[in-house]
Design a protein around this motif. Sequence first.
Motif, PDB file in Angstrom:
ATOM      1  N   MET A   5       0.825  -1.201   0.000  1.00  0.00           N
ATOM      2  CA  MET A   5       0.000   0.000   0.000  1.00  0.00           C
ATOM      3  C   MET A   5       0.859   1.250   0.000  1.00  0.00           C
ATOM      4  SD  MET A   5      -2.957  -1.233   2.609  1.00  0.00           S
ATOM      5  CE  MET A   5      -3.298   0.399   3.239  1.00  0.00           C
ATOM      6  N   ASN A   9       0.993   4.225  -2.850  1.00  0.00           N
ATOM      7  CA  ASN A   9       0.782   5.640  -2.576  1.00  0.00           C
ATOM      8  C   ASN A   9       1.977   6.462  -3.052  1.00  0.00           C
ATOM      9  OD1 ASN A   9      -0.348   8.014  -1.588  1.00  0.00           O
ATOM     10  ND2 ASN A   9       0.597   7.744   0.417  1.00  0.00           N
ATOM     11  N   GLN A 325     -16.063   3.302   3.199  1.00  0.00           N
ATOM     12  CA  GLN A 325     -14.863   2.605   3.689  1.00  0.00           C
ATOM     13  C   GLN A 325     -13.699   2.770   2.711  1.00  0.00           C
ATOM     14  OE1 GLN A 325     -14.165   0.795   6.628  1.00  0.00           O
ATOM     15  NE2 GLN A 325     -15.977   1.904   7.345  1.00  0.00           N
ATOM     16  N   GLY A 326     -14.010   2.691   1.406  1.00  0.00           N
ATOM     17  CA  GLY A 326     -12.970   2.883   0.388  1.00  0.00           C
ATOM     18  C   GLY A 326     -12.379   4.276   0.454  1.00  0.00           C
ATOM     19  N   ALA A 329     -10.159   4.601   3.477  1.00  0.00           N
ATOM     20  CA  ALA A 329      -8.872   3.927   3.266  1.00  0.00           C
ATOM     21  C   ALA A 329      -7.954   4.780   2.384  1.00  0.00           C
ATOM     22  CB  ALA A 329      -9.091   2.551   2.634  1.00  0.00           C
ATOM     23  N   ALA A 330      -8.514   5.338   1.310  1.00  0.00           N
ATOM     24  CA  ALA A 330      -7.718   6.195   0.423  1.00  0.00           C
ATOM     25  C   ALA A 330      -7.246   7.435   1.192  1.00  0.00           C
ATOM     26  CB  ALA A 330      -8.533   6.600  -0.802  1.00  0.00           C
ATOM     27  N   GLU A 333      -4.344   6.715   3.476  1.00  0.00           N
ATOM     28  CA  GLU A 333      -3.108   6.482   2.735  1.00  0.00           C
ATOM     29  C   GLU A 333      -2.523   7.788   2.197  1.00  0.00           C
ATOM     30  OE1 GLU A 333      -3.586   2.713   0.817  1.00  0.00           O
ATOM     31  OE2 GLU A 333      -1.937   3.205  -0.534  1.00  0.00           O
ATOM     32  N   LEU A 393      -8.320   6.071  -5.173  1.00  0.00           N
ATOM     33  CA  LEU A 393      -9.601   5.529  -4.704  1.00  0.00           C
ATOM     34  C   LEU A 393     -10.057   4.236  -5.403  1.00  0.00           C
ATOM     35  CD1 LEU A 393     -12.118   5.736  -2.901  1.00  0.00           C
ATOM     36  CD2 LEU A 393     -13.101   7.320  -4.595  1.00  0.00           C
ATOM     37  N   GLN A 395      -8.651   1.653  -6.380  1.00  0.00           N
ATOM     38  CA  GLN A 395      -8.013   0.474  -5.793  1.00  0.00           C
ATOM     39  C   GLN A 395      -8.656   0.059  -4.473  1.00  0.00           C
ATOM     40  OE1 GLN A 395      -4.117  -0.659  -6.310  1.00  0.00           O
ATOM     41  NE2 GLN A 395      -5.265  -0.816  -8.212  1.00  0.00           N
ATOM     42  N   LYS A 396      -9.363   0.974  -3.864  1.00  0.00           N
ATOM     43  CA  LYS A 396      -9.945   0.706  -2.534  1.00  0.00           C
ATOM     44  C   LYS A 396     -11.394   0.249  -2.629  1.00  0.00           C
ATOM     45  CE  LYS A 396      -6.132   2.252  -0.889  1.00  0.00           C
ATOM     46  NZ  LYS A 396      -5.150   1.194  -0.563  1.00  0.00           N
TER      47      LYS A 396
END
Length: 397
Positions: A5, A9, A325-326, A329-330, A333, A393, A395-396
């Motif tokens: 991850m 990034n 949630q995605g 997470a983005a 990161e 985003l 990817q999440k």
Amino acid sequence: MMKGMIVMNRQVQEAVGAVESELISFARDLVRIKSRTGREADLVARIRREMEKLAYDEVIVDKVGNIIGVIGNGPVHLLYDSHMDHVAVNDAEEWVHGPYSGDIEDGKLYGRGASDMKGSLAATVYAGHIMKKLGLAAGKTIYICCTVMEEDFDGAGLHRALVDNGLKPDYVVICEPSHLNIAVGHLGRAIYKINVKGVSAHGAAPEKGDNAVYKAAAIIGRIEELGRKYMAMPPERPSIALTKIESVSASLNAVPGSCTLYVDRRICPHETEEAVGAEITALIGDVDADWEIHDAVGQSYTGEEIVLHSYLPGWEIGHEHPLAQGCFAAYREVFGGEPRPYKWNFSTNGVASAKLGIPTIGFGAGVEKTAHMANEYCPVEDIVQACRFFALLPQKL
Ligand SMILES: [Zn+2]
């Protein structure tokens, strides 16, 4: 997992860094091109040129003039929406930098539409490019959707983009300014037209008529009273306000035979159209009047009629939803901290996607409090960071 991850990034950061000056000069160009509601043609031409330069897989300009850049052809569809139009400048003398200057000073890009929302628009166009370059859109179809006529017809342009083009995104991100925070919803809004009926008569013989404005006064009093009640409620409350009165009389020597009240009603996500309608009926009480939801009619720059039926429901997305949630997470990161989701206090094109049942969320560059104000600006850094977020985003999800 964690290591992968971080590398991803870093790759995004490097790729955005490599195109940063092109991205910012594109954003400045967008600010320099006037694009009032219904007059976005020049901006569309400029966006098309950039999308073609950045090797988008497909660029569509639809019937109403929305421009949609497509990356990838995977089964999960993600749409980023930015509106292209901006509000008028009626106070040019108050601007330190010209409203269409695109000047940058102290890390701020100045101009009408910089925050609302050409900074974000530029970031999404470049995010599409980065996704393609780094393979971040694998398994996805990404739509970078730039819509017409949001300022006066919120939702209508995006609705047409979705319906006319047969787009059925799984997720929609509204890229209105959020200063890089995640917006999980906003109130809805509606415009009600209350038509009060009276009887016209000569002003010299008012007893022969029935003055529609006098009759409307009772309704106005009840609107004001209800408005005060809502104002006293805690945040995320509804509101109601009388915004315009029209009356019809044969001359200034005649008693008006009809009177129309326009009422702005902000709607909480749990309120239903039926319940709000019943509230308006109760405000009318025993006065001889009826009500309707106002239809705003306009024309796009391509000559298409745009109709906004002004009942726009509010929306919100739960923090547990995969799209939320995605985004969280983005966010972690890109920014290395916990997101603090909040709600917008203005309406957006999200009313259209939410009404169609599409999971919708908000994130964008720019400072919302400068929107629609003199000396509107967008921090340059916001545009760069938003580009990173938008690119990461998919990817999440
Ligand atoms: Zn906006």
